[in-house]
Design a protein around this motif. Structure first.
Motif, PDB file in Angstrom:
ATOM      1  N   TRP A 164      -4.706   5.326  -9.048  1.00 40.63           N
ATOM      2  CA  TRP A 164      -3.367   5.290  -8.461  1.00 40.63           C
ATOM      3  C   TRP A 164      -2.298   5.523  -9.537  1.00 40.63           C
ATOM      4  CZ3 TRP A 164       0.239   6.410  -5.586  1.00 40.63           C
ATOM      5  CH2 TRP A 164       1.386   5.661  -5.382  1.00 40.63           C
ATOM      6  N   LYS A 175       0.408   8.607  -9.836  1.00 42.07           N
ATOM      7  CA  LYS A 175       1.862   8.404  -9.997  1.00 42.07           C
ATOM      8  C   LYS A 175       2.384   9.195 -11.201  1.00 42.07           C
ATOM      9  CE  LYS A 175       2.267   3.751  -9.634  1.00 42.07           C
ATOM     10  NZ  LYS A 175       2.874   2.437  -9.451  1.00 42.07           N
ATOM     11  N   ARG A 234      -3.214   1.871  -3.813  1.00 50.57           N
ATOM     12  CA  ARG A 234      -3.423   3.032  -2.924  1.00 50.57           C
ATOM     13  C   ARG A 234      -4.793   2.911  -2.280  1.00 50.57           C
ATOM     14  NH1 ARG A 234      -1.041   7.216  -0.598  1.00 50.57           N
ATOM     15  NH2 ARG A 234      -0.314   8.480  -2.323  1.00 50.57           N
ATOM     16  N   GLU A 281       0.844  -1.209   0.000  1.00 54.18           N
ATOM     17  CA  GLU A 281       0.000   0.000   0.000  1.00 54.18           C
ATOM     18  C   GLU A 281       0.882   1.264   0.000  1.00 54.18           C
ATOM     19  OE1 GLU A 281      -2.434   3.175   0.490  1.00 54.18           O
ATOM     20  OE2 GLU A 281      -1.147   2.661   2.196  1.00 54.18           O
ATOM     21  N   ALA A 282       0.468   2.218  -0.858  1.00 54.15           N
ATOM     22  CA  ALA A 282       1.344   3.364  -1.150  1.00 54.15           C
ATOM     23  C   ALA A 282       1.693   4.216   0.076  1.00 54.15           C
ATOM     24  CB  ALA A 282       0.678   4.235  -2.214  1.00 54.15           C
ATOM     25  N   GLY A 327       4.673   1.734  -4.509  1.00 59.92           N
ATOM     26  CA  GLY A 327       3.312   1.441  -4.057  1.00 59.92           C
ATOM     27  C   GLY A 327       2.640   0.541  -5.086  1.00 59.92           C
TER      28      GLY A 327
END
Ligand SMILES: Cc1cc2nc3c(=O)[nH]c(=O)nc-3n(C[C@H](O)[C@H](O)[C@H](O)COP(=O)(O)OP(=O)(O)OC[C@H]3O[C@@H](n4cnc5c(N)ncnc54)[C@H](O)[C@@H]3O)c2cc1C
Length: 277
Positions: free
Chosen positions: A258, A262, A250, A221-222, A247
């Protein structure tokens, strides 16, 4: 302006579910195979991953399946949804590719697909790619992750050289999610139960580092990954090339959200670096 080379076409492999197994309450193993296995090009990375392509309900894509043509000819809302998964095992003799899916509830594409998968179901995928494998040069290995990283960490553990020291800190929902790995390494696993990334960060901070050069693999998990990036990179000074950290998902965002976050962060950082130069 010079012409850009056309993007390289990534082949899509058409596999079929051979069997499934509930490894634990939250982990579903899906073994894929069939004629389509012949086009897979395996690699030696222990974090090798594939991009799974889930078609939109009610949409039929032309055969032969061509991901680029679909993106060109179909409206965006009809494009297949992409999800990223580690190859837990690729067996060229049995011609099988194994993926372990965390079942995190009814939301999403991949988790629910795995929960309902049955022999004969088709699955299209691209890859595998990869970037990490335990290096024989490192004095010891640190492996940190949650359930989504268990397939990659399990593969890394099984590839560790005999006798090499390794410490794994793994966050899973409960004792029933713990897995056994075959290894000849000098491995100590600390299992943490629950879903608190903060507990995992605290456990890594409390870990007594072994002497010598460490190679680290940290994924999941981020939120906790971001905390550990600062700790391991800046405070512990682990060199970039010895630190595989990202990650995998998220909390509160699906994979598309997610990945978009990024991308935005990367573009912002590149613009800031360019402005400073
Ligand atoms: C390189 C790489 C390798 C990966 N390997 C694996 C793997 O081997 N096995 C694996 O299970 N996952 C793996 N993941 C993570 C996986 O891609 C994500 O969990 C993905 O979001 C799951 O897709 P979905 O369609 O099930 O859920 P999505 O539609 O993406 O998300 C739906 C909701 O579920 C939440 N969610 C997503 N994943 C989890 C989770 N693990 N726990 C709790 N909530 C979650 C999201 O935040 C969102 O709210 C990997 C990711 C990367 C980048």
């Amino acid at each position: 302006m010079a012409d850009r080379p056309a993007p390289r076409k990534r082949p899509v492999h058409h596999l079929l579910v051979q069997r499934t197994e509930r490894l634990s309450p939250h982990m579903i193993r899906v073994v894929l195979g069939g004629e389509g296995f012949a086009t897979i090009v395996n690699n030696d990375f222990t974090d090798r991953y594939v991009k799974l392509l889930f078609g939109q309900p009610g949409v039929t894509y032309p055969e032969p399946y061509d991901a680029e043509a679909i993106r060109r000819d179909f409206p965006r809302e009809q494009w297949p949804t992409t999800r990223t998964y580690t190859v837990r095992r690729c067996d060229p003799v049995a011609r099988e590719l194994t993926i372990d899916f965390v079942y995190h509830g009814a939301e999403g594409y991949a988790g629910p697909w795995a929960a309902n998968a049955k022999p004969g179901d088709p699955l299209n995928l691209m890859g595998p790619s990869g970037a990490y494998a335990p290096s024989a040069e490192a004095d010891w290995h640190l492996l940190v992750g949650d359930e989504s990283a268990l397939p990659a960490i399990g593969s890394a553990i099984e590839a560790l050289p005999a006798g090499v020291p390794a410490r794994a800190l793994l966050l899973v929902h409960g004792e029933a999610e713990e897995q056994k790995f075959d290894t000849a390494a000098d491995l100590e696993i600390t299992w943490l139960h629950g879903d608190s990334g903060a507990d995992l960060v605290a456990a890594v901070r409390a870990l007594e580092f072994l002497p010598g050069t460490v190679q680290a693999f940290v994924h999941g998990e981020a939120g906790f990954v971001a905390d550990l990036r600062g700790y391991l990179g800046k405070e512990r000074g682990i060199a970039r090339e010895l630190l595989s950290i990202s990650g995998y998902w998220r909390l509160g965002k699906n994979e598309d959200g997610w990945q978009a976050e990024k991308r935005e962060t990367r573009l912002r950082e590149e613009a800031e670096a360019a402005a400073r130069a």
